[in-house]
Design a protein around this motif. Structure first.
Motif: not given
Length: 198
Positions: A93-115
């Motif tokens: 959740i944020d006012f702006s969520l550019p591609a870099q934030r999408v990548i950051r979220s996906l990286k965090q998910l991959i660390e927890c759950r795998g690719k």
């Protein structure tokens, strides 16, 4: 409006004493008696059935939602779910969520759950950016874009968005982003509690 409705309006509402022949003549001259042609329906190709994954982390779906605070400022929610069990993996959740934030979220998910094997998304500017495409390629993940104007091809996350919209966002007024995040945390903890929703 039909001829008889016009005639009754002239007589009963406006108090004008016209007979039906006079009204019909003007009605015809104004071409009000012409029927409206129905719009031709566009024949669409039969949609490809949405693939159902066999296991977790086979396919993730992601999408954005929009809402606004009480002061009118709009904010965005980035939702990712696992298509196999429809589990919500993250909500950013944020006012702006550019591609870099999408990548950051996906990286965090991959660390927890795998690719995941693939991610499914629409053709939004964050998703079609070269930054995200290059990162996904480096990770060995397939990115599957839906056809423009066909949100049903991403129906797993769209259904999740509808649930969030009607069961949560439309029920509350938010003054700031911290309030939104705290309430989301409470809801997610409640939904994991034993016996919730039974």
């Amino acid at each position: 409006m039909g001829l008889w409705i016009v005639l009754l309006t002239l007589r009963n509402v406006l108090g004008l004493r016209y007979n039906h022949k006079q009204v019909y003549r003007i009605y015809r001259e104004s071409e009000l008696n012409l029927s409206i042609k129905p719009r031709r329906r566009i024949k669409r190709a039969k949609p490809v059935p949405l693939a159902v994954p066999d296991k977790i982390n086979q396919s993730w779906s992601m999408d954005f939602m929009h809402d606004a605070l009480t002061d009118g400022r709009g904010f965005r929610l980035f939702n990712v779910i696992d298509d196999y069990n429809r589990e919500a993996l993250t909500v950013e959740i944020d006012f702006s969520l550019p591609a870099q934030r999408v990548i950051r979220s996906l990286k965090q998910l991959i660390e927890c759950r795998g690719k995941p094997v693939q991610v499914r998304c629409d053709n939004g500017p964050e998703y079609i950016s070269n930054v995200l495409k290059d990162w996904v390629l480096d990770q060995g993940i397939t990115i599957s874009y839906i056809e423009p104007g066909n949100p049903q091809q991403n129906s797993y996350v769209e259904r999740y968005n509808i649930t969030m919209r009607y069961d949560w966002l439309n029920q509350e007024l938010f003054t700031d982003l911290d309030q939104v995040r705290k309430q989301l945390l409470v809801i997610s903890l409640q939904s994991r509690a034993p016996g919730y929703g039974q």
